[in-house]
Design a protein around this motif. Structure first.
Motif, PDB file in Angstrom:
ATOM      1  N   MET A   1      -0.915 -15.599   1.005  1.00 38.21           N
ATOM      2  CA  MET A   1      -2.218 -15.000   1.289  1.00 38.21           C
ATOM      3  C   MET A   1      -2.110 -13.623   1.942  1.00 38.21           C
ATOM      4  O   MET A   1      -3.113 -12.967   2.158  1.00 38.21           O
ATOM      5  CB  MET A   1      -3.032 -15.925   2.217  1.00 38.21           C
ATOM      6  CG  MET A   1      -3.256 -17.314   1.653  1.00 38.21           C
ATOM      7  SD  MET A   1      -4.108 -17.311   0.081  1.00 38.21           S
ATOM      8  CE  MET A   1      -5.712 -16.846   0.592  1.00 38.21           C
ATOM      9  N   ASN A   2      -0.901 -13.185   2.256  1.00 36.46           N
ATOM     10  CA  ASN A   2      -0.733 -11.937   3.006  1.00 36.46           C
ATOM     11  C   ASN A   2      -0.199 -10.791   2.165  1.00 36.46           C
ATOM     12  O   ASN A   2       0.265  -9.792   2.719  1.00 36.46           O
ATOM     13  CB  ASN A   2       0.181 -12.177   4.204  1.00 36.46           C
ATOM     14  CG  ASN A   2      -0.474 -13.062   5.224  1.00 36.46           C
ATOM     15  OD1 ASN A   2      -1.680 -13.005   5.411  1.00 36.46           O
ATOM     16  ND2 ASN A   2       0.297 -13.894   5.881  1.00 36.46           N
ATOM     17  N   TRP A   3      -0.211 -10.934   0.857  1.00 42.85           N
ATOM     18  CA  TRP A   3       0.169  -9.807   0.007  1.00 42.85           C
ATOM     19  C   TRP A   3      -0.555  -9.935  -1.323  1.00 42.85           C
ATOM     20  O   TRP A   3      -0.935 -11.014  -1.747  1.00 42.85           O
ATOM     21  CB  TRP A   3       1.683  -9.723  -0.193  1.00 42.85           C
ATOM     22  CG  TRP A   3       2.276 -10.784  -1.058  1.00 42.85           C
ATOM     23  CD1 TRP A   3       2.643 -12.034  -0.699  1.00 42.85           C
ATOM     24  CD2 TRP A   3       2.554 -10.686  -2.469  1.00 42.85           C
ATOM     25  NE1 TRP A   3       3.142 -12.723  -1.770  1.00 42.85           N
ATOM     26  CE2 TRP A   3       3.090 -11.919  -2.880  1.00 42.85           C
ATOM     27  CE3 TRP A   3       2.399  -9.679  -3.410  1.00 42.85           C
ATOM     28  CZ2 TRP A   3       3.485 -12.165  -4.184  1.00 42.85           C
ATOM     29  CZ3 TRP A   3       2.786  -9.931  -4.704  1.00 42.85           C
ATOM     30  CH2 TRP A   3       3.326 -11.151  -5.087  1.00 42.85           C
ATOM     31  N   SER A   4      -0.774  -8.795  -1.971  1.00 49.19           N
ATOM     32  CA  SER A   4      -1.403  -8.786  -3.289  1.00 49.19           C
ATOM     33  C   SER A   4      -0.875  -7.598  -4.075  1.00 49.19           C
ATOM     34  O   SER A   4      -0.403  -6.616  -3.501  1.00 49.19           O
ATOM     35  CB  SER A   4      -2.928  -8.718  -3.180  1.00 49.19           C
ATOM     36  OG  SER A   4      -3.322  -7.488  -2.615  1.00 49.19           O
ATOM     37  N   PHE A   5      -0.964  -7.708  -5.390  1.00 45.57           N
ATOM     38  CA  PHE A   5      -0.479  -6.655  -6.286  1.00 45.57           C
ATOM     39  C   PHE A   5      -1.560  -6.335  -7.302  1.00 45.57           C
ATOM     40  O   PHE A   5      -2.143  -7.242  -7.898  1.00 45.57           O
ATOM     41  CB  PHE A   5       0.800  -7.120  -6.999  1.00 45.57           C
ATOM     42  CG  PHE A   5       1.315  -6.133  -8.008  1.00 45.57           C
ATOM     43  CD1 PHE A   5       1.829  -4.920  -7.612  1.00 45.57           C
ATOM     44  CD2 PHE A   5       1.271  -6.429  -9.355  1.00 45.57           C
ATOM     45  CE1 PHE A   5       2.301  -4.020  -8.549  1.00 45.57           C
ATOM     46  CE2 PHE A   5       1.746  -5.534 -10.296  1.00 45.57           C
ATOM     47  CZ  PHE A   5       2.257  -4.321  -9.887  1.00 45.57           C
ATOM     48  N   LYS A   6      -1.844  -5.059  -7.452  1.00 43.25           N
ATOM     49  CA  LYS A   6      -2.814  -4.595  -8.446  1.00 43.25           C
ATOM     50  C   LYS A   6      -2.139  -3.539  -9.295  1.00 43.25           C
ATOM     51  O   LYS A   6      -1.310  -2.774  -8.801  1.00 43.25           O
ATOM     52  CB  LYS A   6      -4.032  -3.983  -7.756  1.00 43.25           C
ATOM     53  CG  LYS A   6      -4.773  -4.939  -6.868  1.00 43.25           C
ATOM     54  CD  LYS A   6      -5.843  -4.228  -6.081  1.00 43.25           C
ATOM     55  CE  LYS A   6      -6.416  -5.187  -5.063  1.00 43.25           C
ATOM     56  NZ  LYS A   6      -7.121  -4.544  -4.003  1.00 43.25           N
ATOM     57  N   HIS A   7      -2.515  -3.496 -10.584  1.00 46.12           N
ATOM     58  CA  HIS A   7      -1.894  -2.511 -11.470  1.00 46.12           C
ATOM     59  C   HIS A   7      -2.923  -1.980 -12.453  1.00 46.12           C
ATOM     60  O   HIS A   7      -3.940  -2.618 -12.727  1.00 46.12           O
ATOM     61  CB  HIS A   7      -0.706  -3.119 -12.224  1.00 46.12           C
ATOM     62  CG  HIS A   7      -1.091  -4.252 -13.120  1.00 46.12           C
ATOM     63  ND1 HIS A   7      -1.540  -4.067 -14.401  1.00 46.12           N
ATOM     64  CD2 HIS A   7      -1.104  -5.589 -12.899  1.00 46.12           C
ATOM     65  CE1 HIS A   7      -1.808  -5.230 -14.945  1.00 46.12           C
ATOM     66  NE2 HIS A   7      -1.556  -6.185 -14.049  1.00 46.12           N
ATOM     67  N   SER A   8      -2.621  -0.811 -12.989  1.00 44.22           N
ATOM     68  CA  SER A   8      -3.458  -0.235 -14.033  1.00 44.22           C
ATOM     69  C   SER A   8      -3.031  -0.796 -15.383  1.00 44.22           C
ATOM     70  O   SER A   8      -1.990  -1.436 -15.498  1.00 44.22           O
ATOM     71  CB  SER A   8      -3.316   1.289 -14.032  1.00 44.22           C
ATOM     72  OG  SER A   8      -1.988   1.642 -14.379  1.00 44.22           O
ATOM     73  N   SER A   9      -3.820  -0.562 -16.393  1.00 49.17           N
ATOM     74  CA  SER A   9      -3.439  -0.978 -17.739  1.00 49.17           C
ATOM     75  C   SER A   9      -2.266  -0.124 -18.210  1.00 49.17           C
ATOM     76  O   SER A   9      -2.284   1.093 -18.038  1.00 49.17           O
ATOM     77  CB  SER A   9      -4.607  -0.804 -18.708  1.00 49.17           C
ATOM     78  OG  SER A   9      -5.655  -1.656 -18.343  1.00 49.17           O
ATOM     79  N   PRO A  10      -1.242  -0.742 -18.791  1.00 50.88           N
ATOM     80  CA  PRO A  10      -0.108   0.044 -19.283  1.00 50.88           C
ATOM     81  C   PRO A  10      -0.538   1.019 -20.385  1.00 50.88           C
ATOM     82  O   PRO A  10      -1.344   0.687 -21.244  1.00 50.88           O
ATOM     83  CB  PRO A  10       0.845  -1.016 -19.829  1.00 50.88           C
ATOM     84  CG  PRO A  10       0.478  -2.265 -19.126  1.00 50.88           C
ATOM     85  CD  PRO A  10      -1.003  -2.176 -18.917  1.00 50.88           C
TER      86      PRO A  10
END
Length: 182
Positions: free
Chosen positions: A100-109
């Motif tokens: 619950m203490n980290w998250s990852f977000k990314h753009s569309s390749p």
């Protein structure tokens, strides 16, 4: 029936469903009927290190993130560089920080030339302080050793590389993978 009566009836049915006491037809039996009450007031999970010992400092958390992986988890690519599987990086983040203490977000390749690239951001909360790191990941469709990846595999590879590079900015596999060559 008025709208108020319909709303009250719907709320009453919803409450009965939550408690598992709603009448159900014997023809349409549910697979599982739970009589447990819903869990309320869940507290935010703390990092694993903080749960074991509440006086861990930020430096202790960073040391745990930088801890070396076993040699069987380090792989060698065709071009001679070392790499690590994404699942090991995710497991390290979950183990040290808690899920619950980290998250990852990314753009569309985006496809440019022969490779897919994407930008990503990892947000981390260490002892109540939130920080983030950003990095770019890329993956070629033609790997150079005779293997040609499908567009989906190349996009997934770009996202995974982005996650691994973002995590390396917090020290995960930094000394083992991203600073040395075979």
């Amino acid at each position: 029936m008025t709208i108020v009566n319909l709303i009250e009836r719907a709320l009453f049915k919803q409450q009965k469903r939550k408690l598992g006491t709603e009448y159900r037809s014997p023809v349409l039996k549910p697979a599982i009927v739970s009589k447990r009450k819903p869990v309320r007031n869940r507290q935010k999970k703390m990092s694993v290190l903080a749960q074991k010992n509440h006086h861990k400092t930020d430096n202790d958390v960073y040391k745990a993130l930088r801890r070396n992986f076993s040699k069987n988890k380090i792989l060698y690519r065709a071009d001679g560089f070392k790499t690590i599987e994404t699942r090991h990086v995710i497991n390290r983040l979950n183990e040290v920080l808690g899920p619950m203490n980290w998250s990852f977000k990314h753009s569309s390749p985006i496809f440019k030339g022969n490779e897919y690239t994407c930008n990503g951001r990892i947000d981390v909360s260490i002892n109540g302080k939130s920080t983030f790191r950003q990095q770019t990941g890329s993956c070629r469709q033609d790997t150079g050793n005779g293997v040609i990846l499908s567009p989906g595999e190349a996009q997934t590879g770009a996202i995974q590389m982005c996650l691994k590079k973002c995590a390396s900015l917090y020290g995960v596999a930094l000394n083992q993978v991203y600073r040395t060559i075979r």
